[in-house]
Design an enzyme around this catalytic site. Structure first.
Site, PDB file in Angstrom:
ATOM      1  N   GLN A 128     -20.624 -37.530 -70.235  1.00  0.00           N
ATOM      2  CA  GLN A 128     -19.873 -38.624 -70.308  1.00  0.00           C
ATOM      3  C   GLN A 128     -19.860 -39.426 -68.797  1.00  0.00           C
ATOM      4  OE1 GLN A 128     -16.495 -39.333 -69.243  1.00  0.00           O
ATOM      5  NE2 GLN A 128     -16.199 -41.224 -70.097  1.00  0.00           N
ATOM      6  N   ILE A 180     -17.685 -40.098 -66.599  1.00  0.00           N
ATOM      7  CA  ILE A 180     -17.145 -39.542 -65.331  1.00  0.00           C
ATOM      8  C   ILE A 180     -17.474 -38.259 -64.808  1.00  0.00           C
ATOM      9  CG2 ILE A 180     -15.026 -40.964 -65.795  1.00  0.00           C
ATOM     10  CD1 ILE A 180     -13.591 -38.307 -66.323  1.00  0.00           C
ATOM     11  N   LYS A 181     -18.451 -37.405 -65.705  1.00  0.00           N
ATOM     12  CA  LYS A 181     -18.817 -36.377 -65.427  1.00  0.00           C
ATOM     13  C   LYS A 181     -19.671 -36.246 -64.298  1.00  0.00           C
ATOM     14  CE  LYS A 181     -16.382 -34.554 -68.683  1.00  0.00           C
ATOM     15  NZ  LYS A 181     -15.816 -35.558 -69.287  1.00  0.00           N
ATOM     16  N   ASN A 182     -19.927 -34.967 -63.548  1.00  0.00           N
ATOM     17  CA  ASN A 182     -20.790 -34.688 -62.346  1.00  0.00           C
ATOM     18  C   ASN A 182     -22.033 -35.031 -62.480  1.00  0.00           C
ATOM     19  OD1 ASN A 182     -18.161 -33.125 -62.125  1.00  0.00           O
ATOM     20  ND2 ASN A 182     -19.053 -31.712 -60.811  1.00  0.00           N
TER      21      ASN A 182
END
Length: 378
Positions: free
Chosen positions: A180, A182-184
């Site tokens: 998603q 905002i993930k790394n």
């Protein structure tokens, strides 16, 4: 505010990422295809899992996993309440019962002892959560699940690139990663389930595309096999190549992304040492490599604090409000929910500070300066 607003998170999109997506757009094949297959292969290489199945979201992957495991009316699923609501929503929508376990007060992860106390004859699945980029203490949890003959699904949405005792998170167990925004590593939206179970992987591949016996993408013809038949009713949860190309490009620099996140987290720890009102999470005591997906602190009057930080030009997040305290579940379980003291204490205080690899050290200093200003006036 004289300075530009600093968001809680901003995806790192490089020229190489843009070129990778553009190449897919120019290729004539933009839905699930070669890039999605390459992303799955990359996840197998990263984690050491035998199979990786990419889907439209981690929530989609969880939905299909629950169906594949027969989770429905009469089944109980043991999981923390301090997690994203999708887990509890899906368990509930399928007619099963979520059974909440408490978490450690300072690392926000559950334990084998807490899980064991929650197991009943109706327990069919355990879903523990790797939190904020730190790995669970996996050995005792896996041993418990194996001894009781209960399926185990690790929620690794926060933990891409994390290690537990020098072993990549995702190896040796069914696990779901999130891609998603905002993930790394991001695909804008997306998720990947990894497993060593051949039968499970085959079923998930069918369920993610209408229950057809083969994928829509045929590597030899770039078209659909005319003999494809519906083996069982399925869904439309496939991940397009446009998304996969973005994630695949980012995955190539995962180590650099996580290393920068670790540097920023270390700077936060250094600057927050003399702010007793602010309590960062503690690192796990077991050997591990942290992925630093989030930098979580506990602060008094959290909601007021976040609004005051916003007025200072700083965005913050909440990961998470306990699910059992959300309106629907609070009313559903009125008077019947045993207390979860560590979960509830943290749910009222946790705040995620800005953390993303394009931040500068000066950005960290700006955040902490704003925190000092806000806390000094309260």
């Amino acid at each position: 505010m004289s300075e530009t607003f600093l968001p809680f998170c901003r995806p790192q999109i490089s020229p190489e990422d843009i070129a990778a997506v553009t190449a897919v757009l120019n290729s004539g094949w933009i839905t699930t295809g070669a890039k999605t297959a390459a992303l799955e292969a990359a996840f197998c290489e990263l984690t050491g899992a035998r199979h990786a199945v990419a889907m439209a979201s981690a929530t989609a992957a969880l939905h299909l996993y629950l169906i594949a495991k027969g989770i429905g009316p009469g089944a109980e699923v043991v999981t923390p309440s301090l997690t994203w609501v999708s887990t509890i929503n899906l368990i509930t929508l399928l007619g099963a019962k979520p059974v909440y376990v408490d978490v450690d007060r300072d690392n926000l992860m559950t334990t084998a002892d807490a899980i064991e106390r929650a197991i009943t004859p109706r327990t069919r699945l355990i879903i523990p959560v790797h939190f904020a980029g730190a790995p669970l203490d996996l050995d005792p949890i896996r041993a418990l699940a194996a001894a009781r003959g209960i399926a185990l699904l690790e929620d690794t949405a926060h933990a891409l690139g994390a290690h537990y005792k020098s072993i990549p998170v995702g190896r040796g167990a069914d696990s779901i990663f999130s891609l998603q925004a905002i993930k790394n590593v991001t695909a804008a939206e997306g998720g990947v389930l990894v497993t060593d179970d051949d039968e499970l992987a085959a079923k998930l591949r069918r369920l993610r595309f209408h229950g057809l016996g083969v994928d829509a993408y045929d590597r030899a013809t770039q078209g659909r096999n005319p003999q494809a038949e519906v083996i069982e009713p399925g869904f439309k949860y496939n991940l397009p190549d446009m998304c996969s190309a973005l994630a695949l490009s980012q995955l190539a620099r995962l180590d650099r992304i996580n290393a920068r996140r670790a540097e920023l987290a270390a700077r936060y720890h250094e600057l927050l040492r003399d702010l007793p009102q602010v309590q960062p999470l503690l690192a796990p005591t077991w050997p591990h490599r942290h992925a630093w997906h989030l930098f979580v602190v506990r602060v008094p009057e959290r909601d007021t604090f976040i609004e005051a930080m916003k007025a200072q030009g700083i965005g913050c997040g909440i990961h998470f409000r306990a699910v059992h305290q959300q309106k629907y579940y609070r009313e559903l379980n009125a008077g019947a929910q045993p207390p979860l003291p560590n979960t509830e204490w943290n749910s009222a205080r946790i705040c995620s500070l800005p953390l993303f690899p394009d931040m500068s050290d000066a950005d960290i200093e700006r955040v902490v300066h704003a925190m000092r200003t806000v806390l000094a006036t309260r």
